[in-house]
Design a protein around this motif. Structure first.
Motif, PDB file in Angstrom:
ATOM      1  N   SER A 263       7.202  -0.104  14.520  1.00 30.09           N
ATOM      2  CA  SER A 263       5.999  -1.146  13.688  1.00 30.09           C
ATOM      3  C   SER A 263       5.708   0.125  12.723  1.00 30.09           C
ATOM      4  CB  SER A 263       5.229  -1.176  14.921  1.00 30.09           C
ATOM      5  OG  SER A 263       3.528  -1.870  14.313  1.00 30.09           O
ATOM      6  N   LEU A 264       5.203   1.572  13.028  1.00 25.65           N
ATOM      7  CA  LEU A 264       4.403   2.200  12.386  1.00 25.65           C
ATOM      8  C   LEU A 264       5.678   2.352  10.641  1.00 25.65           C
ATOM      9  CD1 LEU A 264       3.217   4.982  14.328  1.00 25.65           C
ATOM     10  CD2 LEU A 264       1.968   2.949  13.495  1.00 25.65           C
ATOM     11  N   PHE A 265       6.836   2.690  11.139  1.00 23.04           N
ATOM     12  CA  PHE A 265       7.485   3.030  10.062  1.00 23.04           C
ATOM     13  C   PHE A 265       7.348   1.352   9.001  1.00 23.04           C
ATOM     14  CE2 PHE A 265      12.002   1.956   7.866  1.00 23.04           C
ATOM     15  CZ  PHE A 265      11.939   3.212   7.602  1.00 23.04           C
ATOM     16  N   TRP A 266       7.721  -0.181   9.901  1.00 25.19           N
ATOM     17  CA  TRP A 266       7.842  -0.542   8.666  1.00 25.19           C
ATOM     18  C   TRP A 266       6.954  -0.990   8.281  1.00 25.19           C
ATOM     19  CZ3 TRP A 266      12.283  -2.698   7.260  1.00 25.19           C
ATOM     20  CH2 TRP A 266      14.165  -2.343   7.827  1.00 25.19           C
ATOM     21  N   SER A 267       5.444  -1.383   8.656  1.00 26.23           N
ATOM     22  CA  SER A 267       4.266  -1.276   7.902  1.00 26.23           C
ATOM     23  C   SER A 267       4.358  -0.361   7.565  1.00 26.23           C
ATOM     24  CB  SER A 267       3.118  -1.625   9.259  1.00 26.23           C
ATOM     25  OG  SER A 267       3.505  -1.972  10.401  1.00 26.23           O
ATOM     26  N   VAL A 268       4.103   0.631   7.049  1.00 30.64           N
ATOM     27  CA  VAL A 268       4.041   2.322   5.829  1.00 30.64           C
ATOM     28  C   VAL A 268       4.571   1.661   4.611  1.00 30.64           C
ATOM     29  CG1 VAL A 268       3.493   4.187   5.193  1.00 30.64           C
ATOM     30  CG2 VAL A 268       2.882   3.618   7.322  1.00 30.64           C
ATOM     31  N   LEU A 269       6.203   0.751   4.844  1.00 30.86           N
ATOM     32  CA  LEU A 269       6.890   0.768   4.272  1.00 30.86           C
ATOM     33  C   LEU A 269       7.252  -0.245   3.189  1.00 30.86           C
ATOM     34  CD1 LEU A 269       9.650   1.886   3.253  1.00 30.86           C
ATOM     35  CD2 LEU A 269      10.795   0.166   4.562  1.00 30.86           C
ATOM     36  N   ILE A 270       6.411  -1.163   3.564  1.00 26.74           N
ATOM     37  CA  ILE A 270       6.367  -3.056   3.159  1.00 26.74           C
ATOM     38  C   ILE A 270       4.430  -2.503   2.575  1.00 26.74           C
ATOM     39  CG2 ILE A 270       4.846  -5.150   3.787  1.00 26.74           C
ATOM     40  CD1 ILE A 270       6.581  -4.767   6.398  1.00 26.74           C
ATOM     41  N   VAL A 271       3.791  -1.455   2.787  1.00 29.41           N
ATOM     42  CA  VAL A 271       2.415  -1.417   2.121  1.00 29.41           C
ATOM     43  C   VAL A 271       2.955  -0.059   0.470  1.00 29.41           C
ATOM     44  CG1 VAL A 271       0.623   0.329   2.064  1.00 29.41           C
ATOM     45  CG2 VAL A 271       0.733  -0.839   3.991  1.00 29.41           C
ATOM     46  N   ALA A 272       3.804   0.564   0.732  1.00 34.79           N
ATOM     47  CA  ALA A 272       4.401   1.271   0.110  1.00 34.79           C
ATOM     48  C   ALA A 272       4.988   0.551  -1.254  1.00 34.79           C
ATOM     49  CB  ALA A 272       4.586   2.590   0.187  1.00 34.79           C
ATOM     50  N   PHE A 273       6.127   0.226  -0.927  1.00 35.91           N
ATOM     51  CA  PHE A 273       6.438  -1.293  -1.567  1.00 35.91           C
ATOM     52  C   PHE A 273       6.034  -2.074  -2.370  1.00 35.91           C
ATOM     53  CE2 PHE A 273       9.812  -3.991  -2.568  1.00 35.91           C
ATOM     54  CZ  PHE A 273      10.764  -3.958  -3.114  1.00 35.91           C
ATOM     55  N   PHE A 274       4.891  -3.044  -1.217  1.00 41.91           N
ATOM     56  CA  PHE A 274       3.995  -4.340  -1.836  1.00 41.91           C
ATOM     57  C   PHE A 274       3.223  -3.559  -2.788  1.00 41.91           C
ATOM     58  CE2 PHE A 274       7.658  -6.664   0.836  1.00 41.91           C
ATOM     59  CZ  PHE A 274       7.998  -6.854   0.324  1.00 41.91           C
ATOM     60  N   ARG A 275       2.741  -2.638  -2.221  1.00 40.12           N
ATOM     61  CA  ARG A 275       1.448  -2.041  -2.988  1.00 40.12           C
ATOM     62  C   ARG A 275       1.381  -2.041  -4.481  1.00 40.12           C
ATOM     63  NH1 ARG A 275      -2.131   1.461  -4.970  1.00 40.12           N
ATOM     64  NH2 ARG A 275      -4.115   1.246  -4.566  1.00 40.12           N
ATOM     65  N   THR A 276       2.682  -1.498  -5.078  1.00 37.46           N
ATOM     66  CA  THR A 276       3.138  -0.275  -5.926  1.00 37.46           C
ATOM     67  C   THR A 276       3.701  -1.477  -6.751  1.00 37.46           C
ATOM     68  OG1 THR A 276       4.318   1.286  -4.744  1.00 37.46           O
ATOM     69  CG2 THR A 276       5.064   0.178  -7.045  1.00 37.46           C
ATOM     70  N   LEU A 277       4.207  -2.621  -5.952  1.00 37.64           N
ATOM     71  CA  LEU A 277       4.727  -3.814  -6.860  1.00 37.64           C
ATOM     72  C   LEU A 277       3.267  -5.093  -6.938  1.00 37.64           C
ATOM     73  CD1 LEU A 277       7.647  -5.240  -5.266  1.00 37.64           C
ATOM     74  CD2 LEU A 277       7.895  -4.140  -7.130  1.00 37.64           C
ATOM     75  N   ALA A 278       2.644  -5.335  -6.262  1.00 39.09           N
ATOM     76  CA  ALA A 278       1.364  -5.714  -7.017  1.00 39.09           C
ATOM     77  C   ALA A 278       0.397  -5.401  -7.690  1.00 39.09           C
ATOM     78  CB  ALA A 278       0.026  -5.984  -5.559  1.00 39.09           C
ATOM     79  N   VAL A 279       0.465  -4.197  -7.750  1.00 37.78           N
ATOM     80  CA  VAL A 279      -0.653  -3.429  -8.703  1.00 37.78           C
ATOM     81  C   VAL A 279      -0.101  -3.621 -10.237  1.00 37.78           C
ATOM     82  CG1 VAL A 279      -1.249  -1.343  -9.931  1.00 37.78           C
ATOM     83  CG2 VAL A 279      -1.994  -1.452  -7.033  1.00 37.78           C
ATOM     84  N   ARG A 280       1.743  -3.073  -9.991  1.00 32.10           N
ATOM     85  CA  ARG A 280       2.140  -3.391 -11.456  1.00 32.10           C
ATOM     86  C   ARG A 280       2.148  -5.301 -11.847  1.00 32.10           C
ATOM     87  NH1 ARG A 280       8.326  -0.991 -10.820  1.00 32.10           N
ATOM     88  NH2 ARG A 280       7.187   0.837 -10.902  1.00 32.10           N
ATOM     89  N   TYR A 282       0.218  -7.096 -11.328  1.00 29.90           N
ATOM     90  CA  TYR A 282      -1.583  -7.563 -12.159  1.00 29.90           C
ATOM     91  C   TYR A 282      -1.832  -6.591 -13.109  1.00 29.90           C
ATOM     92  CZ  TYR A 282      -6.633  -5.874 -11.229  1.00 29.90           C
ATOM     93  OH  TYR A 282      -7.956  -6.292 -12.020  1.00 29.90           O
ATOM     94  N   ARG A 283      -1.382  -5.267 -13.274  1.00 26.56           N
ATOM     95  CA  ARG A 283      -1.712  -5.278 -14.523  1.00 26.56           C
ATOM     96  C   ARG A 283      -0.860  -6.296 -15.820  1.00 26.56           C
ATOM     97  NH1 ARG A 283      -0.130   1.401 -13.160  1.00 26.56           N
ATOM     98  NH2 ARG A 283      -1.898   2.062 -12.484  1.00 26.56           N
ATOM     99  N   SER A 284      -0.048  -6.731 -15.695  1.00 27.18           N
ATOM    100  CA  SER A 284       0.470  -6.630 -16.919  1.00 27.18           C
ATOM    101  C   SER A 284       0.085  -8.265 -17.101  1.00 27.18           C
ATOM    102  CB  SER A 284       2.054  -7.067 -16.372  1.00 27.18           C
ATOM    103  OG  SER A 284       2.519  -7.990 -15.002  1.00 27.18           O
ATOM    104  N   ALA A 285      -0.189  -9.042 -15.556  1.00 32.23           N
ATOM    105  CA  ALA A 285      -1.052 -10.191 -15.407  1.00 32.23           C
ATOM    106  C   ALA A 285      -2.480 -10.542 -15.777  1.00 32.23           C
ATOM    107  CB  ALA A 285      -0.557 -10.893 -14.029  1.00 32.23           C
ATOM    108  N   SER A 286      -2.596  -9.467 -16.336  1.00 32.27           N
ATOM    109  CA  SER A 286      -4.253  -9.553 -16.511  1.00 32.27           C
ATOM    110  C   SER A 286      -4.390  -9.149 -18.205  1.00 32.27           C
ATOM    111  CB  SER A 286      -5.290  -8.208 -15.553  1.00 32.27           C
ATOM    112  OG  SER A 286      -4.868  -8.320 -14.838  1.00 32.27           O
ATOM    113  N   VAL A 287      -3.227  -8.717 -18.576  1.00 33.00           N
ATOM    114  CA  VAL A 287      -3.368  -8.603 -20.057  1.00 33.00           C
ATOM    115  C   VAL A 287      -3.393  -9.982 -20.337  1.00 33.00           C
ATOM    116  CG1 VAL A 287      -1.655  -7.893 -22.200  1.00 33.00           C
ATOM    117  CG2 VAL A 287      -1.239  -6.585 -20.035  1.00 33.00           C
TER     118      VAL A 287
END
Length: 287
Positions: A263-280, A282-287
Motif C-alpha cells: 500500500s505504501l509503495f503504490w501510493s508513493v509511486l502514484i503521487v510521484a508519477f501523477f504529480r509530475t504529470l499534473a504539474v507539467r 498545469y504549466r502548459s494549460a495555463s499558457v
C-alpha cells in the motif's frame, strides 16, 4: 528619473517569476491555496454534506442487503460481513474523492482563476498541492464520520489503537495519491461536469475488481490475479489486517502477503508519477 523608473520596472518583472522557486515558498504558497479551498468548502456546506451521504448509504445498504448472504472465511454471519465490508468502504470513500478534486480544479480553470494564480509570484505546483491538501482534510472528515457509522452497524477494531491509526494513515495516503489523478483529469478537460464523469468512470473497475466487497478467492484465476495486484486491494487488505477484521485473503501474490508495504509503495509511486504529470500539464494549460 526615467532610469529609476526603468530599473524599478525591471526589478518587478524579474522578481515575479524568480520568486516562484524555493521549497519554503512552495510550502507557504501551497498552504495559502489549501486555506482558500477550505474556506470555500465551509461557505458551501452542501459540498461536504453530499460527500458524506454517499459513503453512509453504501455502509447501510451493503451491510443489510448483503450481510448474511456473502461467505467471509467460511462464515455467513452478518456481523462478519459488516466487519469485512468496512475496509473496502473506507478505501472506496477516499478514492471516490478523486472526482471532486478533478471537478474543483476544472471549475477553477473554467472561471479563469488558474490564470490569475499564474500571474502571481507563487510556486507553480502550489495551486495543485494546495487543492489536494484541502481535499485531504475533507476526506479525513468523511472517514471520521464513516467510522462512527461503521461502529453503529457493528464494525469493531480488534488490534488496538496504534494499528487503527496506521490503517487510517494508509487510507488517507491512498486518497491523497488518487487526488493527483483527479488533478490531472481536471486539467485535461474543459468543464467540471466532464471532470466529474471522467473521474468516476475509471474508479468503478478499480474499486469493484478488487477485494473490497467480495473475497478474491472466488474469482476466476485471471481476474483474481488482476484484483490482487490492484493498488486499491493492497490498501483494503492492509486495513483488514491492521483492524483485525475477518476476510484477510491468503494468497501467493506479494501485495496480499505484504499489504502494508504494498500500500505504501503504490501510493508513493502514484503521487510521484501523477504529480509530475499534473504539474507539467498545469504549466502548459495555463499558457
Amino acid at each position: 528619473m526615467t532610469a529609476v523608473t526603468d530599473t524599478t520596472t525591471t526589478t518587478r518583472t524579474t522578481l515575479a517569476p524568480g520568486s516562484r522557486g524555493g521549497v519554503v515558498q512552495s510550502v507557504r504558497d501551497s498552504l495559502v491555496i489549501a486555506k482558500r479551498n477550505l474556506l470555500r468548502m465551509m461557505r458551501i456546506p452542501e459540498m461536504v454534506i453530499f460527500g458524506l451521504i454517499q459513503p453512509i448509504m453504501f455502509v447501510v445498504l451493503f451491510s443489510y442487503v448483503f450481510g448474511g448472504s456473502v461467505n467471509v472465511g467460511g462464515s455467513y454471519a452478518p456481523g462478519d460481513y459488516r466487519e469485512f465490508l468496512m475496509g473496502g468502504i473506507f478505501a472506496q470513500t477516499v478514492t471516490f474523492a478523486t472526482a471532486g478534486a478533478g471537478a474543483g480544479i476544472a471549475d477553477d480553470m473554467h472561471k479563469g482563476l488558474v490564470d490569475r494564480f499564474r500571474s502571481l509570484p507563487m510556486s507553480r505546483g502550489a495551486v495543485l498541492t494546495g487543492r489536494t491538501l484541502a481535499d485531504l482534510v475533507q476526506t479525513a472528515l468523511t472517514v471520521v464520520v464513516l467510522a462512527v457509522v461503521g461502529v453503529l452497524v457493528g464494525w469493531r477494531v480488534h488490534n488496538g489503537v496504534p494499528k487503527m491509526f496506521a490503517a487510517f494513515g494508509l487510507l488517507l495516503l491512498l486518497g491523497y495519491a488518487f487526488s493527483w489523478i483527479g488533478a490531472l483529469i481536471g486539467l485535461s478537460v474543459r468543464t467540471p461536469e466532464a471532470a466529474t464523469s471522467g473521474g468516476l468512470i475509471w474508479l468503478f473497475p478499480v474499486t469493484f475488481v478488487s477485494n473490497a466487497f467480495v473475497s478474491t478467492e472466488h474469482m476466476t484465476p485471471w481476474l483474481r490475479h488482476v484484483a490482487e495486484w490492484n493498488p486499491f486491494s493492497a490498501t483494503v487488505q492492509a486495513c483488514r489486517q491492521l483492524f483485525g477484521n475477518p476476510g484477510v485473503v491468503r494468497s501467493d501474490a506479494w501485495p496480499m502477503q505484504h499489504p502494508v508495504w504494498a500500500s505504501l509503495f503504490w501510493s508513493v509511486l502514484i503521487v510521484a508519477f501523477f504529480r509530475t504529470l499534473a504539474v507539467r500539464k498545469y504549466r502548459s494549460a495555463s499558457v
